[in-house]
Design a protein around this motif. Structure first.
Motif, PDB file in Angstrom:
ATOM      1  N   LEU A  46       0.836  -1.211   0.000  1.00  0.00           N
ATOM      2  CA  LEU A  46       0.000   0.000   0.000  1.00  0.00           C
ATOM      3  C   LEU A  46       0.866   1.254   0.000  1.00  0.00           C
ATOM      4  O   LEU A  46       0.473   2.297  -0.525  1.00  0.00           O
ATOM      5  CB  LEU A  46      -0.913  -0.014   1.231  1.00  0.00           C
ATOM      6  CG  LEU A  46      -1.814   1.203   1.432  1.00  0.00           C
ATOM      7  CD1 LEU A  46      -2.956   1.193   0.426  1.00  0.00           C
ATOM      8  CD2 LEU A  46      -2.351   1.260   2.848  1.00  0.00           C
ATOM      9  N   ALA A 170     -10.555   2.760  -3.679  1.00  0.00           N
ATOM     10  CA  ALA A 170      -9.662   3.622  -4.447  1.00  0.00           C
ATOM     11  C   ALA A 170     -10.399   4.303  -5.601  1.00  0.00           C
ATOM     12  O   ALA A 170     -11.493   3.899  -5.998  1.00  0.00           O
ATOM     13  CB  ALA A 170      -8.490   2.810  -4.978  1.00  0.00           C
ATOM     14  N   THR A 172      -8.254   5.502  -8.541  1.00  0.00           N
ATOM     15  CA  THR A 172      -7.502   5.189  -9.756  1.00  0.00           C
ATOM     16  C   THR A 172      -7.593   3.706 -10.066  1.00  0.00           C
ATOM     17  O   THR A 172      -7.731   2.866  -9.158  1.00  0.00           O
ATOM     18  CB  THR A 172      -6.026   5.595  -9.610  1.00  0.00           C
ATOM     19  OG1 THR A 172      -5.431   4.827  -8.559  1.00  0.00           O
ATOM     20  CG2 THR A 172      -5.904   7.080  -9.277  1.00  0.00           C
ATOM     21  N   SER A 174      -5.235   1.710 -11.155  1.00  0.00           N
ATOM     22  CA  SER A 174      -4.091   0.956 -10.629  1.00  0.00           C
ATOM     23  C   SER A 174      -4.272   0.639  -9.152  1.00  0.00           C
ATOM     24  O   SER A 174      -3.958  -0.471  -8.701  1.00  0.00           O
ATOM     25  CB  SER A 174      -2.796   1.738 -10.856  1.00  0.00           C
ATOM     26  OG  SER A 174      -2.844   2.998 -10.196  1.00  0.00           O
ATOM     27  N   ALA A 175      -4.785   1.602  -8.388  1.00  0.00           N
ATOM     28  CA  ALA A 175      -5.012   1.370  -6.963  1.00  0.00           C
ATOM     29  C   ALA A 175      -6.137   0.362  -6.745  1.00  0.00           C
ATOM     30  O   ALA A 175      -6.091  -0.436  -5.811  1.00  0.00           O
ATOM     31  CB  ALA A 175      -5.332   2.682  -6.259  1.00  0.00           C
ATOM     32  N   LYS A 176      -7.150   0.377  -7.615  1.00  0.00           N
ATOM     33  CA  LYS A 176      -8.224  -0.605  -7.512  1.00  0.00           C
ATOM     34  C   LYS A 176      -7.707  -2.010  -7.804  1.00  0.00           C
ATOM     35  O   LYS A 176      -8.092  -2.972  -7.135  1.00  0.00           O
ATOM     36  CB  LYS A 176      -9.354  -0.247  -8.474  1.00  0.00           C
ATOM     37  CG  LYS A 176     -10.189   0.951  -8.051  1.00  0.00           C
ATOM     38  CD  LYS A 176     -11.313   1.218  -9.043  1.00  0.00           C
ATOM     39  CE  LYS A 176     -12.134   2.414  -8.604  1.00  0.00           C
ATOM     40  NZ  LYS A 176     -13.256   2.688  -9.533  1.00  0.00           N
ATOM     41  N   TYR A 178      -4.667  -3.068  -7.348  1.00  0.00           N
ATOM     42  CA  TYR A 178      -3.884  -3.491  -6.181  1.00  0.00           C
ATOM     43  C   TYR A 178      -4.807  -3.947  -5.055  1.00  0.00           C
ATOM     44  O   TYR A 178      -4.585  -5.004  -4.440  1.00  0.00           O
ATOM     45  CB  TYR A 178      -2.998  -2.339  -5.676  1.00  0.00           C
ATOM     46  CG  TYR A 178      -2.618  -2.548  -4.234  1.00  0.00           C
ATOM     47  CD1 TYR A 178      -1.644  -3.485  -3.879  1.00  0.00           C
ATOM     48  CD2 TYR A 178      -3.289  -1.876  -3.209  1.00  0.00           C
ATOM     49  CE1 TYR A 178      -1.344  -3.727  -2.549  1.00  0.00           C
ATOM     50  CE2 TYR A 178      -2.986  -2.108  -1.885  1.00  0.00           C
ATOM     51  CZ  TYR A 178      -2.013  -3.035  -1.556  1.00  0.00           C
ATOM     52  OH  TYR A 178      -1.729  -3.284  -0.245  1.00  0.00           O
ATOM     53  N   ALA A 179      -5.845  -3.153  -4.753  1.00  0.00           N
ATOM     54  CA  ALA A 179      -6.733  -3.473  -3.637  1.00  0.00           C
ATOM     55  C   ALA A 179      -7.416  -4.819  -3.848  1.00  0.00           C
ATOM     56  O   ALA A 179      -7.574  -5.613  -2.905  1.00  0.00           O
ATOM     57  CB  ALA A 179      -7.774  -2.367  -3.457  1.00  0.00           C
ATOM     58  N   ASN A 252      -7.905   5.023  -0.136  1.00  0.00           N
ATOM     59  CA  ASN A 252      -6.449   4.829  -0.178  1.00  0.00           C
ATOM     60  C   ASN A 252      -5.799   6.081  -0.772  1.00  0.00           C
ATOM     61  O   ASN A 252      -5.199   6.051  -1.855  1.00  0.00           O
ATOM     62  CB  ASN A 252      -6.089   3.594  -1.008  1.00  0.00           C
ATOM     63  CG  ASN A 252      -6.410   2.294  -0.295  1.00  0.00           C
ATOM     64  OD1 ASN A 252      -7.058   2.286   0.745  1.00  0.00           O
ATOM     65  ND2 ASN A 252      -5.969   1.191  -0.862  1.00  0.00           N
ATOM     66  N   GLN A 255      -2.269   6.226  -2.191  1.00  0.00           N
ATOM     67  CA  GLN A 255      -2.081   5.544  -3.470  1.00  0.00           C
ATOM     68  C   GLN A 255      -2.682   6.333  -4.623  1.00  0.00           C
ATOM     69  O   GLN A 255      -2.081   6.440  -5.693  1.00  0.00           O
ATOM     70  CB  GLN A 255      -2.729   4.159  -3.447  1.00  0.00           C
ATOM     71  CG  GLN A 255      -1.885   3.058  -2.856  1.00  0.00           C
ATOM     72  CD  GLN A 255      -2.513   1.711  -3.116  1.00  0.00           C
ATOM     73  OE1 GLN A 255      -3.729   1.559  -3.103  1.00  0.00           O
ATOM     74  NE2 GLN A 255      -1.693   0.707  -3.337  1.00  0.00           N
ATOM     75  N   ASP A 256      -3.875   6.861  -4.424  1.00  0.00           N
ATOM     76  CA  ASP A 256      -4.573   7.566  -5.492  1.00  0.00           C
ATOM     77  C   ASP A 256      -3.834   8.832  -5.934  1.00  0.00           C
ATOM     78  O   ASP A 256      -3.793   9.150  -7.110  1.00  0.00           O
ATOM     79  CB  ASP A 256      -5.987   7.943  -5.040  1.00  0.00           C
ATOM     80  CG  ASP A 256      -6.961   6.778  -5.130  1.00  0.00           C
ATOM     81  OD1 ASP A 256      -6.767   5.901  -5.987  1.00  0.00           O
ATOM     82  OD2 ASP A 256      -7.928   6.759  -4.343  1.00  0.00           O
TER      83      ASP A 256
END
Length: 276
Positions: A46, A170, A172, A174-176, A178-179, A252, A255-256
């Motif tokens: 994270l 999230a 973005t 990319s952050a989604k 990852y989550a 997050n 991250q965003d």
């Protein structure tokens, strides 16, 4: 000990109460130690976007996977905020770190607050990202809903639950991604156990006020619980608090929008825990 800013390097391990905890330490031994604690169903990654910025600024960084998350398996005999705090204290004792700056996101924000509550002499400053005041209970209706939520998640269709967590966490893509990947590392039983730890974390402490410098942060679009609603009043109660809303960011927030978050975090650290 140092590591490349592009990755965390090889983890160290510590066994506690049935869980093999994994943690990563980077940066110079004589620098202020910044402890990064992730949210529920996430892991140490994270904070990937914070690692390089902190190392470049001269800090020592500790990232870790809370029991049941990431590499820290199995979840062990108990997963409650006080147990997680004692896990972290055991890691800090092994590192001979007497005083640290704690940065916690969501559930990690609760862990960071509980660490300060139980061990005030070990915390120089605290940053809470996307979490509420641990020592203030919400309305009775909101509190009952929180306590019942683990039972609801237990019967929720698993695949839909994982996707919902990612989408609500999230902004973005990319952050989604990852989550979703991070939460899929937990079994359904582990997920429910972790969420029970979230649901039972709050404890009313009339008159208690954080007496360390506090950086209170949430994303502009964070719709999780009552975080955005309650943050301004919480900030008003803490004498030495900096309150920031990260633009174009969700739960997050680090991250965003890491550029905005890192700028705020490094300004806070430079003021309250400067490197030499």
């Amino acid at each position: 000990m140092t590591c490349d800013a592009r990755y965390w390097g090889k983890p160290k391990t510590l066994t506690r109460r049935g869980s093999l905890l994994h943690y990563w330490v980077c940066g110079p031994n004589d620098a202020p130690l910044v402890v990064l604690t992730h949210g529920a169903s996430m892991d140490h990654r994270l904070f990937d976007a914070q690692l390089g910025a902190l190392l470049e600024a001269g800090y020592r960084v500790l990232g870790w996977d809370v029991r049941g998350h990431g590499y820290s398996k199995p979840i062990g005999s108990a997963c409650r905020v006080p147990v997680v705090v004692e896990d972290l204290i055991a890691i800090l004792d092994r590192l001979e770190a007497s005083e640290v700056v704690v940065v916690g996101q969501s559930f990690g924000g609760y862990v960071s607050q509980e660490l300060l509550f139980r061990y005030p002499d070990r915390v120089t400053a605290i940053c809470v990202v996307g979490a509420t005041d641990l020592t203030q209970l919400p309305s009775r209706l909101e509190y009952v809903a929180l306590r019942l939520s683990p039972s609801l998640f237990r019967i929720w269709p698993d695949r839909h639950l994982r996707r919902l967590v990612a989408d609500r966490t999230a902004e973005t893509e990319s952050a989604k991604r990852y989550a979703h990947a991070a939460t899929c590392q937990l079994s359904k039983r582990e997920f429910v156990a972790v969420w029970k730890a979230v649901a039972t974390a709050l404890h009313a402490e009339p008159g208690y006020v954080i007496d360390r410098p506090l950086l209170l942060v949430h994303g502009e679009h964070d719709a999780t619980g009552t975080i955005a609603r309650d943050a301004p009043s919480w900030a008003d109660r803490v004498p030495n608090c900096r309150y920031e809303v990260i633009p174009n960011a969700g739960h997050n927030a680090n991250q965003d929008n890491p550029e905005a978050f890192n700028r705020v975090l490094l300004e806070f650290l430079d003021l309250h825990a400067p490197t030499r």
